[in-house]
Structures are given as C-alpha cells and as structure tokens.
Scaffold this motif. Structure first.
Motif, mmCIF file in Angstrom:
data_model
loop_
_atom_site.group_PDB
_atom_site.id
_atom_site.type_symbol
_atom_site.label_atom_id
_atom_site.label_comp_id
_atom_site.label_asym_id
_atom_site.label_seq_id
_atom_site.Cartn_x
_atom_site.Cartn_y
_atom_site.Cartn_z
ATOM 1 N N ALA A 246 0.811 -1.216 0.000
ATOM 2 C CA ALA A 246 0.000 0.000 0.000
ATOM 3 C C ALA A 246 0.846 1.267 0.000
ATOM 4 O O ALA A 246 0.324 2.364 0.194
ATOM 5 C CB ALA A 246 -0.923 0.002 1.217
ATOM 6 N N GLU A 247 2.133 1.139 -0.258
ATOM 7 C CA GLU A 247 3.038 2.281 -0.189
ATOM 8 C C GLU A 247 3.615 2.611 -1.561
ATOM 9 O O GLU A 247 3.696 1.755 -2.446
ATOM 10 C CB GLU A 247 4.178 1.979 0.800
ATOM 11 C CG GLU A 247 3.686 1.754 2.217
ATOM 12 C CD GLU A 247 4.745 1.188 3.141
ATOM 13 O OE1 GLU A 247 4.744 1.553 4.321
ATOM 14 O OE2 GLU A 247 5.566 0.375 2.686
ATOM 15 N N THR A 248 4.026 3.861 -1.727
ATOM 16 C CA THR A 248 4.607 4.300 -2.985
ATOM 17 C C THR A 248 5.527 5.482 -2.743
ATOM 18 O O THR A 248 5.426 6.156 -1.712
ATOM 19 C CB THR A 248 3.503 4.715 -3.982
ATOM 20 O OG1 THR A 248 4.096 5.104 -5.230
ATOM 21 C CG2 THR A 248 2.694 5.887 -3.445
ATOM 22 N N VAL A 249 6.428 5.732 -3.690
ATOM 23 C CA VAL A 249 7.254 6.939 -3.641
ATOM 24 C C VAL A 249 6.664 8.022 -4.548
ATOM 25 O O VAL A 249 7.102 9.170 -4.498
ATOM 26 C CB VAL A 249 8.708 6.644 -4.078
ATOM 27 C CG1 VAL A 249 9.326 5.558 -3.216
ATOM 28 C CG2 VAL A 249 8.774 6.270 -5.560
ATOM 29 N N LEU A 250 5.702 7.655 -5.365
ATOM 30 C CA LEU A 250 5.137 8.584 -6.345
ATOM 31 C C LEU A 250 4.496 9.779 -5.653
ATOM 32 O O LEU A 250 3.675 9.634 -4.748
ATOM 33 C CB LEU A 250 4.107 7.875 -7.219
ATOM 34 C CG LEU A 250 4.636 6.708 -8.062
ATOM 35 C CD1 LEU A 250 3.508 6.054 -8.850
ATOM 36 C CD2 LEU A 250 5.744 7.182 -8.996
ATOM 37 N N GLY A 251 4.884 10.971 -6.091
ATOM 38 C CA GLY A 251 4.370 12.186 -5.493
ATOM 39 C C GLY A 251 4.997 12.520 -4.160
ATOM 40 O O GLY A 251 4.595 13.491 -3.512
ATOM 41 N N ILE A 252 5.986 11.728 -3.732
ATOM 42 C CA ILE A 252 6.633 11.956 -2.436
ATOM 43 C C ILE A 252 8.116 12.238 -2.609
ATOM 44 O O ILE A 252 8.631 13.245 -2.130
ATOM 45 C CB ILE A 252 6.436 10.740 -1.508
ATOM 46 C CG1 ILE A 252 4.945 10.489 -1.275
ATOM 47 C CG2 ILE A 252 7.150 10.969 -0.174
ATOM 48 C CD1 ILE A 252 4.653 9.227 -0.515
ATOM 49 N N SER A 253 8.823 11.354 -3.301
ATOM 50 C CA SER A 253 10.257 11.526 -3.517
ATOM 51 C C SER A 253 10.580 11.272 -4.983
ATOM 52 O O SER A 253 10.058 10.328 -5.584
ATOM 53 C CB SER A 253 11.046 10.560 -2.633
ATOM 54 O OG SER A 253 12.430 10.622 -2.925
#
Length: 276
Positions: A246-253
């Motif tokens: 349920a986790e992503t780096v998209l839009g975060i890093s």
C-alpha cells in the motif's frame, strides 16, 4: 480520555515516532496505554499524560512509543516481493557483485525478525553460489522487545504457520520448549540495532537492498519524504528499495524509479552514479 489528553499523546507520538494517528483513535490509545499506565503504578491515562508532560521519565516515554508501534509481521509476508527478490533483484545484483562478493541488506522495520529470516532462507534456498560471499543483514526497529525476540529467533507454532512452508520450517528451524528456534547460519552476519527512522542512520553504512515495508503508511507526507530521501543516501548505485503493497514513492520523492519488471512496490535509484 479527555480531548486534551488525546491531543497531547497524539502530538507526542507524531513528534517522537512520526506516527500519525489522526482523529477518533481513543479506543486504540486506551487499549494499549491503560495497561501500560497500570504497569507503571498509575491509575490511568490522565496520570500517564501528567508524567509525559514532565519529560522526566524517559523509560515511560520509551514504553509509550513502543506500545503504540505496530509489530505485526509474518514470514514471507505478501509473498510476491520475495518472489521478485528471488527472480529479478538478486540475480542482477549477484552478477554485478561477483568481483567483490559482498552483499548488504537492511530490514528497516524488522519487528520480531520474520522478514530478516525470510531473506536468509531466500538466499540459501535459491543462490548456492553465495555460500562463500560476505553477506550482512541488518535489522533495525524502534521496539527493543521486538529486537530481543528477533535476535533470539524463537517463534510460536502459530507464528511459524503464518507464511512459512513446512519444508523450510523443518530445514531451518529446530523445536525447543519455547517453540521453534531458527538455526544459526555462520555464513551470514545478522545484526540487530535499535533505530528510530526519524533519527540519523548514516552510521549504518551503505546497502544493496533496503526493505522498508508497511511502515511509511503511518507517517505524514513530509516525514515520508524525509525518510525516503535519507534512505536513498544509504543505497549503492544499483540498490533496490522494497516498500509495502500500500506504499509508494510517487508524489513523495523523486529519487527513485519504479522497477518495471516488478509488480510489487519495488524501486531503484533514479539518476545515481555513486558506487560502492
């Protein structure tokens, strides 16, 4: 629990652990903290908050942080990331590391150790060519009790039945009075370290693979970005990051790129040229 006490505890947890509870989680706080307060000789949440406000009892602060940290884990959790570790990540990494024959893996929220030992079994079951390699697995967690359990490597019948195939149980574990204890592997260095991901972790060194699964979901976006960016600094140029489903780096890093050959939340570094 008064609204003021709830606000203080949630702010304390956000400040010290990054855990963002949000609203209407009084039931969760009471279920975990009332027994803790009683174990410290207090009548309830009100007394616990008064002690926390004084900032004099560091043991209580640590116990509150650990009580509210989720230590849910199982062997080969969500299975697919471990299949992709076996089929996609490790073959490429082993080919690149043949000259040095070194491999470092970080389980950054290792809980009771099931993830770290699942990595060991993956290495031993599918990559016999690693028998003479220098392999180090570092497990870190905020909870000292979980780390103690991980280092002991003893699990109940219920725990070994969750995700662990019986043939691996019989091969890598031995039964004792407490349950099932994993057999020592002298060829793999296992290290267990207390670590809060909000704090600096440069001292851990560089890694080829980082597991940071099912922990970022509890953090605010700016905290997620900070942790992800700092993790990228600890990864070798061909390093790989595995997040939870349920986790992503998209839009975060912007420091990572999705590995197209993997269906799970698995990322390589974007635009890095540093090598080990």
């Amino acid at each position: 629990m008064s609204p003021e006490d709830y606000k203080y505890i949630t702010n304390f947890l956000l400040e010290t652990t990054g855990l963002s509870l949000g609203e209407n989680k009084e039931y969760l706080l009471e279920a975990r903290l009332i027994p803790l307060a009683q174990s410290h000789g207090m009548n309830g949440i009100e007394d616990l908050v008064l002690s926390l406000r004084s900032r004099l009892d560091k043991t209580l602060e640590k116990d509150v942080m650990e009580a509210m940290t989720t230590n849910e884990s199982s062997f080969f959790r969500d299975r697919r990331p471990f299949d992709e570790l076996k089929n996609e990540i490790l073959p490429n990494l082993i080919a690149e590391r043949r000259a040095t024959q070194k491999l470092r893996i970080w389980s950054s929220a290792c809980s009771n150790g099931q993830e770290s030992y699942s990595i060991v079994m993956t290495l031993r079951e599918h990559f016999p060519e690693l028998a003479d390699w220098n392999i180090q697995i570092v497990g870190t967690d905020l909870c000292s009790k979980a780390l103690d359990r991980a280092e002991t490597g003893v699990y109940s019948q219920f725990e070994v039945q969750r995700g662990l195939p019986v043939q691996l149980l019989m091969k890598y574990f031995e039964q004792n009075e407490q349950g099932w204890k994993i057999k020592a592997d002298p060829g793999i260095s296992m290290q267990w370290k207390h670590l809060n991901l909000l704090e600096d972790f440069q001292h851990l060194g560089m890694f080829d693979i980082v597991f940071c699964r099912n922990v970022l979901i509890y953090f605010e976006p700016d905290v997620k970005k900070d942790i992800l960016d700092r993790i990228s600094n600890q990864m070798n140029s061909s390093g790989t990051l595995l997040l939870g489903a349920a986790e992503t780096v998209l839009g975060i890093s912007d420091r990572y790129a999705k590995m197209s050959e993997c269906q799970s939340a698995i990322y390589s570094l974007a635009g890095r040229t540093v090598t080990n």
